[in-house]
Design an enzyme around this catalytic site. Structure first.
Site, PDB file in Angstrom:
ATOM      1  N   LYS A  75       0.834  -1.203   0.000  1.00 18.68           N
ATOM      2  CA  LYS A  75       0.000   0.000   0.000  1.00 18.68           C
ATOM      3  C   LYS A  75       0.870   1.255   0.000  1.00 18.68           C
ATOM      4  O   LYS A  75       0.643   2.168  -0.791  1.00 18.68           O
ATOM      5  CB  LYS A  75      -0.917  -0.026   1.230  1.00 18.68           C
ATOM      6  CG  LYS A  75      -1.848   1.146   1.313  1.00 18.68           C
ATOM      7  CD  LYS A  75      -2.126   1.523   2.723  1.00 18.68           C
ATOM      8  CE  LYS A  75      -0.918   2.032   3.430  1.00 18.68           C
ATOM      9  NZ  LYS A  75      -0.361   3.292   2.930  1.00 18.68           N
ATOM     10  N   GLN A  83      -4.929  -1.233  10.115  1.00 18.99           N
ATOM     11  CA  GLN A  83      -4.791  -2.601   9.604  1.00 18.99           C
ATOM     12  C   GLN A  83      -5.390  -3.603  10.598  1.00 18.99           C
ATOM     13  O   GLN A  83      -5.035  -3.607  11.776  1.00 18.99           O
ATOM     14  CB  GLN A  83      -3.299  -2.892   9.360  1.00 18.99           C
ATOM     15  CG  GLN A  83      -3.020  -4.216   8.703  1.00 18.99           C
ATOM     16  CD  GLN A  83      -3.667  -4.361   7.332  1.00 18.99           C
ATOM     17  OE1 GLN A  83      -3.736  -3.410   6.556  1.00 18.99           O
ATOM     18  NE2 GLN A  83      -4.165  -5.548   7.039  1.00 18.99           N
ATOM     19  N   ASP A 134     -11.503   3.051   4.339  1.00 17.34           N
ATOM     20  CA  ASP A 134     -11.904   1.638   4.290  1.00 17.34           C
ATOM     21  C   ASP A 134     -13.425   1.483   4.284  1.00 17.34           C
ATOM     22  O   ASP A 134     -13.938   0.392   3.996  1.00 17.34           O
ATOM     23  CB  ASP A 134     -11.347   0.892   5.517  1.00 17.34           C
ATOM     24  CG  ASP A 134     -10.055   0.149   5.197  1.00 17.34           C
ATOM     25  OD1 ASP A 134      -9.815  -0.149   4.020  1.00 17.34           O
ATOM     26  OD2 ASP A 134      -9.290  -0.126   6.150  1.00 17.34           O
TER      27      ASP A 134
END
Ligand code: NDP
Length: 300
Positions: free
Chosen positions: A59, A103, A126
């Protein structure tokens, strides 16, 4: 089946993701040139889970390649919930940060819901915050979770208008199955969500014009569960032993070799849904930066 016949049925997620990243890179350059804004994406990793480290490294690399700032922290595995919430608060207030990603999974001492709900919904790239979940469920936009968004983009690219199609999603997680169902409902599909208690799963799958597998069980969905000509999206990423001793390989939730003979189109694993997730994360970060600065969102 010949290689050419298989190739025709493959939905090339890798190529599609490269195209999306190129469009995001172009729009990011335009944003900088016209407004002096460089989108910033912060990833917070707690601990040293190897799979999470790989994802965050990829990422970071792709964020920089798209012309954005890659920010964020790696915190020790024994970080307390209070300290993680303080880090989120800092990122929420930082104007250089347009997107925040925490995460998952988090270590046991931390409640993931408390952390997700602490992220500013405008920076929740997200799409996991309750506000964004509610906006999606009520058809009012908001940040859309990256993996299902990538699946929807590939489906629309392959099939065009999805109106009236029967969609079956196997899996009802908050990060894949449920948002996928909301997106397909918004696209006017007739949606069925199957799970581990579904009666006669093969029969349910055989009704699907669009079959999305998000289960996490290697090759569980067999070729004869698929309606001839259906479009199959395999979200699953499973590590299984490879033919060569001591090596592992990735397979999806669908028994690809049989399924490709029956399906009209199918995503491979690897190279299908996987690459779309980070590409959509970059897209969401660009969108978030535009909205936060009152700039029209580009159509990408
Ligand atoms: P979860 O474990 O959170 O959810 C799995 C779902 O599958 C659950 O709803 C479960 O049902 C259902 N399920 C499990 N066993 C069966 C069964 N025998 N029959 C029918 N349904 C079953 O997984 P995720 O949604 O997080 O991930 C699913 C897969 O997608 C994984 O392989 C994961 O690695 C992959 N993934 C890939 C991503 C990508 O970027 N390509 C991103 C995210 C995930 P129940 O609710 O009843 O327990």
């Amino acid at each position: 089946m010949s290689d050419a016949e298989i190739a025709e049925k493959l939905i090339d997620g890798k190529g599609f993701a490269a195209g999306l990243r190129a469009r995001v890179t172009e729009e990011t350059a335009e944003l900088k040139a016209a407004h002096g804004i460089v989108p910033g994406l912060a990833a917070v990793l707690v601990g040293e889970d190897p799979a999470s480290q790989v994802y965050v490294r990829n990422k970071n690399k792709q964020t920089v390649e798209a012309g954005m700032n890659s920010l964020g922290e790696t915190l020790p595995v024994d970080t307390s919930q209070t300290d993680l919430l303080a880090e989120i608060d800092k990122l929420n207030k930082d104007p250089a940060v347009n997107g925040i990603l925490v995460q998952l999974p988090l270590p046991d001492q931390i409640d993931p819901h408390a952390v997700i709900d602490a992220i500013d919904p405008a920076k929740d790239v997200d799409g996991f915050h309750l506000r964004n979940v509610g906006l999606l469920a009520t058809g009012r936009g908001g940040m859309v979770p990256c993996t299902p968004l990538g699946c929807l983009m590939m489906l629309k690219d392959r099939l065009g208008d999805l109106t009236g199609l029967n969609a079956v999603i196997v899996g009802r997680s908050n990060i894949v199955g449920k948002p996928m169902a909301q997106l397909l409902l918004s696209a006017n599909c007739t949606v069925t969500i199957a799970h581990s208690h579904t009666a006669d799963l093969p029969a349910v799958c055989r009704e699907a014009d669009i079959l999305v597998a998000a289960v996490g069980r290697p090759q569980m969905i067999k070729g004869d569960w698929i309606k001839p000509g259906a479009t199959v999206i395999d979200v699953g990423i499973n590590r299984v032993p490879a033919a060569e001793e001591g090596k592992m390989r990735l397979v999806g939730d669908v028994a690809f070799d049989d399924a490709v003979k029956i399906a009209g189109a199918i995503t491979p694993v690897p190279g299908g849904v996987g690459p779309m997730t980070i590409a959509c994360l970059l897209r969401n970060t660009l969108v978030a930066a535009c909205i936060q600065n009152g700039i029209d969102v580009p159509d990408i």
